[in-house]
Design an enzyme around this catalytic site. Structure first.
Site, mmCIF file in Angstrom:
data_model
loop_
_atom_site.group_PDB
_atom_site.id
_atom_site.type_symbol
_atom_site.label_atom_id
_atom_site.label_comp_id
_atom_site.label_asym_id
_atom_site.label_seq_id
_atom_site.Cartn_x
_atom_site.Cartn_y
_atom_site.Cartn_z
ATOM 1 N N HIS A 65 0.982 -0.975 0.074
ATOM 2 C CA HIS A 65 -0.013 0.086 -0.136
ATOM 3 C C HIS A 65 0.634 1.328 -0.120
ATOM 4 O O HIS A 65 1.980 1.312 0.380
ATOM 5 C CB HIS A 65 -0.989 0.102 1.184
ATOM 6 C CG HIS A 65 -1.971 -1.050 1.209
ATOM 7 N ND1 HIS A 65 -3.030 -1.136 2.166
ATOM 8 C CD2 HIS A 65 -2.233 -1.979 0.184
ATOM 9 C CE1 HIS A 65 -3.853 -2.154 1.674
ATOM 10 N NE2 HIS A 65 -3.292 -2.720 0.486
ATOM 11 N N GLU A 67 0.897 4.042 2.010
ATOM 12 C CA GLU A 67 1.321 4.323 3.466
ATOM 13 C C GLU A 67 2.768 3.226 3.592
ATOM 14 O O GLU A 67 3.657 4.044 3.857
ATOM 15 C CB GLU A 67 0.275 4.044 4.330
ATOM 16 C CG GLU A 67 -0.985 4.818 4.031
ATOM 17 C CD GLU A 67 -2.212 3.980 3.211
ATOM 18 O OE1 GLU A 67 -3.113 3.667 3.624
ATOM 19 O OE2 GLU A 67 -1.560 3.144 2.218
ATOM 20 N N CYS A 93 -5.912 1.200 5.675
ATOM 21 C CA CYS A 93 -6.478 -0.136 6.250
ATOM 22 C C CYS A 93 -5.912 -0.546 7.701
ATOM 23 O O CYS A 93 -5.006 0.065 8.017
ATOM 24 C CB CYS A 93 -5.950 -1.468 5.368
ATOM 25 S SG CYS A 93 -4.240 -1.662 5.226
ATOM 26 N N CYS A 96 -1.958 -0.985 7.479
ATOM 27 C CA CYS A 96 -1.125 0.430 7.497
ATOM 28 C C CYS A 96 -1.142 1.224 8.586
ATOM 29 O O CYS A 96 -0.488 1.597 9.126
ATOM 30 C CB CYS A 96 -1.722 1.042 6.085
ATOM 31 S SG CYS A 96 -0.877 0.245 4.718
#
Length: 133
Positions: A65, A67, A93, A96
């Site tokens: 992801h 992040e 999410c 993260c």
């Protein structure tokens, strides 16, 4: 809301366009003391083919992801994300969110709601300021 919040979020949205992912392109910027200290977008790990989805259009399990990419990039740089603000185009999410907490990020500003809210819920529980713009 800080003066530059919208601008940094716009920059994160532009950065998301670097992603090779077809289902969703996400961008992230880490900002500390009004300086961008890291950036990231969702995609495969370094050295992998730039294909995020399998033949059925399902995201591959090893796709990172935005992040996570921004946080691991700042770790490699020798810079510190302690007290930084993360600007991300989609709400984090839960995986993260755990990284954000451990990285010492104090504030998260996001644009779009992710289908699950457990990441944002965990950030708030950890005392991190979360704002949707």
């Amino acid at each position: 809301m800080e003066k530059f919040d919208l601008r940094y979020l716009e920059m994160a949205a532009i950065w998301a366009k670097n992603s090779y992912c077809k289902r969703r392109q996400v961008g992230a910027l880490l900002v500390k003391d009004k300086m961008i200290i890291s950036d990231g977008y969702n995609g495969t790990p370094s050295g992998f083919e730039n294909v995020c989805e399998d033949e059925n259009g399902v995201t591959k399990p090893y796709v990172l992801h935005a992040e996570a990419n921004a946080i691991s990039k700042v770790a490699k740089s020798g810079n510190s994300s302690q007290g930084a603000t993360l600007y991300v185009t989609a709400s984090p999410c839960i995986e993260c969110a755990k990284l954000i907490i451990q990285a010492g990020i104090k504030r998260v500003v996001y644009q779009d709601e992710y289908r699950l809210t457990d990441g944002v819920d965990l950030l708030r529980r950890a005392g991190i300021e979360v704002e949707k713009l």
